[in-house]
Write a protein that holds these residues in place. Structure first.
Motif, PDB file in Angstrom:
ATOM      1  N   ILE A  33       0.809  -1.424  -0.029  1.00 56.16           N
ATOM      2  CA  ILE A  33       0.163   0.113   0.017  1.00 56.16           C
ATOM      3  C   ILE A  33       0.891   1.029  -0.091  1.00 56.16           C
ATOM      4  O   ILE A  33       0.674   2.122  -0.874  1.00 56.16           O
ATOM      5  CB  ILE A  33      -1.047   0.101   1.257  1.00 56.16           C
ATOM      6  CG1 ILE A  33      -2.400  -1.201   1.042  1.00 56.16           C
ATOM      7  CG2 ILE A  33      -1.469   1.471   1.372  1.00 56.16           C
ATOM      8  CD1 ILE A  33      -3.177  -0.870   0.283  1.00 56.16           C
ATOM      9  N   LYS A  34       1.883   1.294   0.703  1.00 56.64           N
ATOM     10  CA  LYS A  34       2.668   2.270   0.867  1.00 56.64           C
ATOM     11  C   LYS A  34       3.621   2.707  -0.683  1.00 56.64           C
ATOM     12  O   LYS A  34       3.560   3.683  -0.934  1.00 56.64           O
ATOM     13  CB  LYS A  34       3.788   1.998   2.091  1.00 56.64           C
ATOM     14  CG  LYS A  34       3.289   2.578   3.346  1.00 56.64           C
ATOM     15  CD  LYS A  34       4.444   1.848   4.360  1.00 56.64           C
ATOM     16  CE  LYS A  34       6.079   2.447   4.413  1.00 56.64           C
ATOM     17  NZ  LYS A  34       6.790   1.855   5.256  1.00 56.64           N
ATOM     18  N   ASN A  35       4.004   1.483  -0.867  1.00 57.68           N
ATOM     19  CA  ASN A  35       4.648   1.931  -2.437  1.00 57.68           C
ATOM     20  C   ASN A  35       3.556   2.486  -3.565  1.00 57.68           C
ATOM     21  O   ASN A  35       4.054   3.147  -4.333  1.00 57.68           O
ATOM     22  CB  ASN A  35       5.416   0.382  -2.843  1.00 57.68           C
ATOM     23  CG  ASN A  35       6.456   0.080  -1.850  1.00 57.68           C
ATOM     24  OD1 ASN A  35       7.057   0.809  -1.170  1.00 57.68           O
ATOM     25  ND2 ASN A  35       6.656  -1.379  -1.836  1.00 57.68           N
ATOM     26  N   VAL A  36       2.477   1.771  -3.336  1.00 58.19           N
ATOM     27  CA  VAL A  36       1.488   2.175  -4.460  1.00 58.19           C
ATOM     28  C   VAL A  36       1.039   3.740  -4.265  1.00 58.19           C
ATOM     29  O   VAL A  36       1.017   4.593  -5.234  1.00 58.19           O
ATOM     30  CB  VAL A  36       0.296   1.375  -4.434  1.00 58.19           C
ATOM     31  CG1 VAL A  36      -1.005   1.887  -5.230  1.00 58.19           C
ATOM     32  CG2 VAL A  36       0.505  -0.073  -5.077  1.00 58.19           C
ATOM     33  N   ILE A  37       0.948   4.081  -2.778  1.00 60.47           N
ATOM     34  CA  ILE A  37       0.690   5.514  -2.578  1.00 60.47           C
ATOM     35  C   ILE A  37       1.859   6.441  -3.071  1.00 60.47           C
ATOM     36  O   ILE A  37       1.440   7.515  -3.436  1.00 60.47           O
ATOM     37  CB  ILE A  37       0.489   5.756  -0.957  1.00 60.47           C
ATOM     38  CG1 ILE A  37      -1.121   5.152  -0.646  1.00 60.47           C
ATOM     39  CG2 ILE A  37       0.362   7.293  -0.845  1.00 60.47           C
ATOM     40  CD1 ILE A  37      -1.212   5.212   0.966  1.00 60.47           C
ATOM     41  N   LYS A  38       3.085   6.043  -2.939  1.00 60.81           N
ATOM     42  CA  LYS A  38       4.145   6.751  -3.335  1.00 60.81           C
ATOM     43  C   LYS A  38       4.327   6.781  -4.667  1.00 60.81           C
ATOM     44  O   LYS A  38       4.679   8.112  -5.202  1.00 60.81           O
ATOM     45  CB  LYS A  38       5.540   6.153  -2.708  1.00 60.81           C
ATOM     46  CG  LYS A  38       6.755   6.928  -3.045  1.00 60.81           C
ATOM     47  CD  LYS A  38       8.078   6.250  -2.162  1.00 60.81           C
ATOM     48  CE  LYS A  38       9.199   6.964  -2.569  1.00 60.81           C
ATOM     49  NZ  LYS A  38      10.179   6.244  -1.917  1.00 60.81           N
ATOM     50  N   SER A  39       4.072   6.005  -5.433  1.00 62.78           N
ATOM     51  CA  SER A  39       3.764   6.031  -6.817  1.00 62.78           C
ATOM     52  C   SER A  39       2.962   6.910  -7.462  1.00 62.78           C
ATOM     53  O   SER A  39       3.185   7.663  -8.151  1.00 62.78           O
ATOM     54  CB  SER A  39       3.707   4.685  -7.331  1.00 62.78           C
ATOM     55  OG  SER A  39       3.612   4.519  -8.817  1.00 62.78           O
ATOM     56  N   LEU A  40       1.563   6.602  -6.932  1.00 62.75           N
ATOM     57  CA  LEU A  40       0.400   7.494  -7.426  1.00 62.75           C
ATOM     58  C   LEU A  40       0.559   9.052  -7.148  1.00 62.75           C
ATOM     59  O   LEU A  40       0.378  10.009  -7.777  1.00 62.75           O
ATOM     60  CB  LEU A  40      -0.814   6.924  -6.542  1.00 62.75           C
ATOM     61  CG  LEU A  40      -1.382   5.587  -6.979  1.00 62.75           C
ATOM     62  CD1 LEU A  40      -2.495   5.232  -6.463  1.00 62.75           C
ATOM     63  CD2 LEU A  40      -1.767   5.499  -8.692  1.00 62.75           C
ATOM     64  N   GLN A  41       1.520   9.160  -5.961  1.00 61.92           N
ATOM     65  CA  GLN A  41       1.538  10.608  -5.454  1.00 61.92           C
ATOM     66  C   GLN A  41       2.682  11.326  -6.542  1.00 61.92           C
ATOM     67  O   GLN A  41       2.487  12.456  -6.806  1.00 61.92           O
ATOM     68  CB  GLN A  41       2.288  10.644  -4.147  1.00 61.92           C
ATOM     69  CG  GLN A  41       2.306  12.055  -3.383  1.00 61.92           C
ATOM     70  CD  GLN A  41       3.018  11.744  -1.869  1.00 61.92           C
ATOM     71  OE1 GLN A  41       3.255  10.888  -1.430  1.00 61.92           O
ATOM     72  NE2 GLN A  41       2.565  12.974  -1.199  1.00 61.92           N
ATOM     73  N   GLY A  42       3.606  10.347  -6.998  1.00 59.48           N
ATOM     74  CA  GLY A  42       4.405  10.923  -7.933  1.00 59.48           C
ATOM     75  C   GLY A  42       3.752  11.597  -9.228  1.00 59.48           C
ATOM     76  O   GLY A  42       4.391  12.261 -10.015  1.00 59.48           O
ATOM     77  N   PHE A  43       2.885  10.673  -9.668  1.00 61.69           N
ATOM     78  CA  PHE A  43       1.950  11.078 -10.824  1.00 61.69           C
ATOM     79  C   PHE A  43       0.943  11.905 -10.595  1.00 61.69           C
ATOM     80  O   PHE A  43       0.128  12.192 -11.342  1.00 61.69           O
ATOM     81  CB  PHE A  43       1.726   9.818 -11.702  1.00 61.69           C
ATOM     82  CG  PHE A  43       2.782   8.982 -12.142  1.00 61.69           C
ATOM     83  CD1 PHE A  43       3.326   9.472 -13.398  1.00 61.69           C
ATOM     84  CD2 PHE A  43       3.300   7.912 -11.482  1.00 61.69           C
ATOM     85  CE1 PHE A  43       4.251   8.723 -14.103  1.00 61.69           C
ATOM     86  CE2 PHE A  43       4.279   7.252 -12.091  1.00 61.69           C
ATOM     87  CZ  PHE A  43       5.114   7.666 -13.532  1.00 61.69           C
ATOM     88  N   ARG A  44       0.980  12.499  -9.364  1.00 64.53           N
ATOM     89  CA  ARG A  44      -0.194  13.728  -8.971  1.00 64.53           C
ATOM     90  C   ARG A  44      -1.681  12.975  -9.112  1.00 64.53           C
ATOM     91  O   ARG A  44      -2.440  13.788  -9.175  1.00 64.53           O
ATOM     92  CB  ARG A  44       0.208  14.745  -9.591  1.00 64.53           C
ATOM     93  CG  ARG A  44       1.369  15.247  -9.747  1.00 64.53           C
ATOM     94  CD  ARG A  44       1.545  16.381 -10.300  1.00 64.53           C
ATOM     95  NE  ARG A  44       0.741  17.688  -9.862  1.00 64.53           N
ATOM     96  CZ  ARG A  44       0.457  18.810 -10.491  1.00 64.53           C
ATOM     97  NH1 ARG A  44       0.965  18.980 -11.756  1.00 64.53           N
ATOM     98  NH2 ARG A  44      -0.279  19.846 -10.090  1.00 64.53           N
ATOM     99  N   TYR A  45      -1.677  11.662  -9.007  1.00 64.42           N
ATOM    100  CA  TYR A  45      -3.307  11.078  -8.914  1.00 64.42           C
ATOM    101  C   TYR A  45      -3.634  11.260  -7.487  1.00 64.42           C
ATOM    102  O   TYR A  45      -4.867  11.406  -7.476  1.00 64.42           O
ATOM    103  CB  TYR A  45      -2.978   9.538  -9.236  1.00 64.42           C
ATOM    104  CG  TYR A  45      -2.924   9.240 -10.667  1.00 64.42           C
ATOM    105  CD1 TYR A  45      -4.005   8.567 -11.203  1.00 64.42           C
ATOM    106  CD2 TYR A  45      -1.914   9.339 -11.362  1.00 64.42           C
ATOM    107  CE1 TYR A  45      -4.117   8.400 -12.771  1.00 64.42           C
ATOM    108  CE2 TYR A  45      -1.589   8.943 -12.731  1.00 64.42           C
ATOM    109  CZ  TYR A  45      -3.107   8.401 -13.448  1.00 64.42           C
ATOM    110  OH  TYR A  45      -2.849   8.157 -14.561  1.00 64.42           O
ATOM    111  N   ILE A  46      -2.873  11.370  -6.532  1.00 66.59           N
ATOM    112  CA  ILE A  46      -3.365  11.572  -5.196  1.00 66.59           C
ATOM    113  C   ILE A  46      -2.339  12.454  -4.465  1.00 66.59           C
ATOM    114  O   ILE A  46      -1.191  12.707  -4.790  1.00 66.59           O
ATOM    115  CB  ILE A  46      -3.503  10.201  -4.403  1.00 66.59           C
ATOM    116  CG1 ILE A  46      -2.268   9.526  -4.399  1.00 66.59           C
ATOM    117  CG2 ILE A  46      -4.467   9.264  -4.959  1.00 66.59           C
ATOM    118  CD1 ILE A  46      -1.977   8.354  -3.412  1.00 66.59           C
ATOM    119  N   GLU A  47      -2.824  12.991  -3.399  1.00 66.87           N
ATOM    120  CA  GLU A  47      -1.890  13.800  -2.389  1.00 66.87           C
ATOM    121  C   GLU A  47      -2.270  12.992  -1.081  1.00 66.87           C
ATOM    122  O   GLU A  47      -3.186  12.432  -0.718  1.00 66.87           O
ATOM    123  CB  GLU A  47      -2.470  15.292  -2.352  1.00 66.87           C
ATOM    124  CG  GLU A  47      -2.282  15.954  -3.348  1.00 66.87           C
ATOM    125  CD  GLU A  47      -2.957  17.255  -3.508  1.00 66.87           C
ATOM    126  OE1 GLU A  47      -3.577  17.537  -2.195  1.00 66.87           O
ATOM    127  OE2 GLU A  47      -2.867  18.188  -4.284  1.00 66.87           O
TER     128      GLU A  47
END
Length: 487
Positions: A33-47
């Motif tokens: 979950i942490k790795n996915v959040i970090k990846s999505l955050q890098g592409f600005r899908y989430i904050e």
């Protein structure tokens, strides 16, 4: 799975308050979950905001007690409800660790009366240790007294935990991540209208290249070499680690019974054990000055032995190279010279944090007519000033091949005291005259180690961390450039 869960949850909800609880509710691995959040955050899908806290986890012993019960509970259960049992019989019924820990804890809690016979003081007890450990496993809170007790028994430890909080939609949010083209292939260029290409990050750093790195000793050596060259010195060839005792000792007017020539201080070779090439006329002159003196000296008045001079050894100082160079200089018409050398020497010393059996010696010498001790002091002031050590003091000393001799001290601003940094002197006539140099020629010389200034410059307090098989390769890769003396 984790990515779909996060994006799908945010489609119908405002935020994910805690990534740890979110992973637990969906039975997902929190690291994923942490790795996915970090990846999505890098592409600005989430904050998301980083979340750090300390959690309590059970040790292996704690996990065992949580599953099977505490030793004191097992100990209490093994004691009969009525009457008593001998301590020896009770020990046979229980495991050694359960008996040892259980007897101590049960007596401490006043559950049993201990002696040769063991009996119960109370009829019923609760295994609060097991209950507390199970509560920690379930994430429930405990009172401070119980926590202190479990920590003292090393049944639980504090562990750092990282995750994310306030996870919400970003400016580029979408229920499903878009697949971007990342390569400029022939097919992608043909269909470029249908594709969406990944943006280039021109600020991203490239992969570090594998390359060699200079050792700190080499960096400091280069600085010393540059200073010698700036002062007009010529480098001597120092490629012979193996030297004969003649050039290492006898040519320097060092007597054959000197303690430095003992096997406890010097590495002698077994094969080849002796040298075959020595200049015979020069050997005869050296023998004479050792035995009966000359050139204003009485000599050492002993029987000089050729077999001692023939012995091969690992050179104990680079002054052996200096003696060869001065002898070669004496063969032709005299020309003033400035020589220097920086290379490895070997001594049979006990290894500790400040000494090694092999190290590097820096040596400088000037050969000219009419040189005096004042010239030596002046050259030393100029040399060490370039090293950033302008404050010097000199102390009389003794060397077999220099007279007068001086130890060199410099004031260390950091330590706020005077420290010895080298040795110096004027080569004796008994060393120079047998070579064939003119009578009015004098040689001034000085030397110091390479390791000591390197250790000071790079903040290393153990020489074995700088040189040898225990050196950390990361130190070689990380150490900064060397700036000695003048900026």
């Amino acid at each position: 799975m984790a990515e779909a869960a996060i994006l799908g949850f945010l489609q119908n909800n405002e935020s994910i308050p805690d990534s740890g609880k979110f992973a637990a509710e969906l039975n997902l691995d929190h690291e994923e979950i942490k790795n996915v959040i970090k990846s999505l955050q890098g592409f600005r899908y989430i904050e998301a905001k980083e979340l750090k806290r300390e959690t309590l986890v059970l040790t292996d012993e704690g996990k065992k007690y949580a599953a099977e019960g505490s030793p004191e509970f097992h100990f209490f259960s093994a004691v009969p409800e009525e009457g008593s049992i001998s301590k020896d019989d009770l020990e046979k019924k229980l495991e050694a660790s359960v008996f040892k820990i259980g007897s101590t804890q049960a007596a401490k809690k006043k559950w049993v009366a201990m002696g040769k016979q063991v009996s119960r003081k109370v009829q019923h007890v609760e295994d609060k240790v097991k209950e507390s450990l199970l509560q920690i496993q379930q994430g429930l809170e405990l009172d401070q007294e119980s926590l202190n007790s479990l920590k003292a028994r090393k049944l639980i430890v504090t562990q750092g935990w990282t995750g994310y909080s306030d996870v919400k939609k970003g400016p580029c949010y979408a229920p499903k991540r878009k697949i971007f083209a990342t390569d400029l292939t022939r097919e992608n260029l043909q269909n470029w209208k249908e594709l969406e290409f990944k943006e280039y990050n021109f600020n991203a750093k490239g992969q570090p290249l594998d390359a060699g790195h200079l050792h700190p000793l080499l960096k400091v050596r280069k600085q010393f070499k540059d200073i010698f060259c700036q002062m007009g010195f010529e480098e001597m060839p120092t490629n012979n680690f193996v030297e004969s005792s003649f050039w290492n000792f006898d040519a320097l007017f060092q007597p054959q019974q000197h303690p430095a020539r003992d096997s406890h201080d010097t590495f002698f070779l077994k094969a080849p054990s002796t040298t075959r090439e020595l200049p015979e006329d020069y050997v005869e002159r050296v023998k004479q000055v050792h035995e009966s003196g000359g050139y204003g000296s009485r000599g050492y008045n002993y029987d000089w032995k050729r077999e001692e001079a023939n012995k091969n050894l690992l050179r104990t100082h680079t002054t052996a190279v200096s003696s060869r160079m001065l002898y070669a200089l004496a063969k032709g018409p005299f020309t003033p010279k400035k020589y220097f050398s920086i290379d490895r020497v070997f001594r049979n010393e006990a290894v500790d944090r400040t000494h090694l059996a092999e190290f590097h010696q820096i040596e400088g010498l000037i050969c000219d007519r009419g040189l005096t001790l004042g010239d030596l002091i002046g050259v030393l002031q100029a040399f060490f000033s370039r090293l950033g050590m302008p404050k010097l003091r000199f102390k009389p000393a003794y060397n077999p091949y220099t007279e007068p001799s001086m130890e060199i001290f410099s004031y260390h601003e950091g330590l706020e005291k005077w420290v010895e940094i080298g040795n110096s002197g004027m080569f004796r006539p008994e060393m120079l005259q047998p070579m064939g140099l003119p009578e009015d020629v004098r040689v001034i010389a000085w030397g110091l180690s390479l390791e000591r200034p390197t250790m000071i410059l790079y903040g290393i307090d153990n020489i074995r961390d700088l040189f040898g098989h225990k050196v950390d390769l990361d130190l070689i890769k990380r150490n900064p450039i060397c700036r000695v003396g003048i900026e």
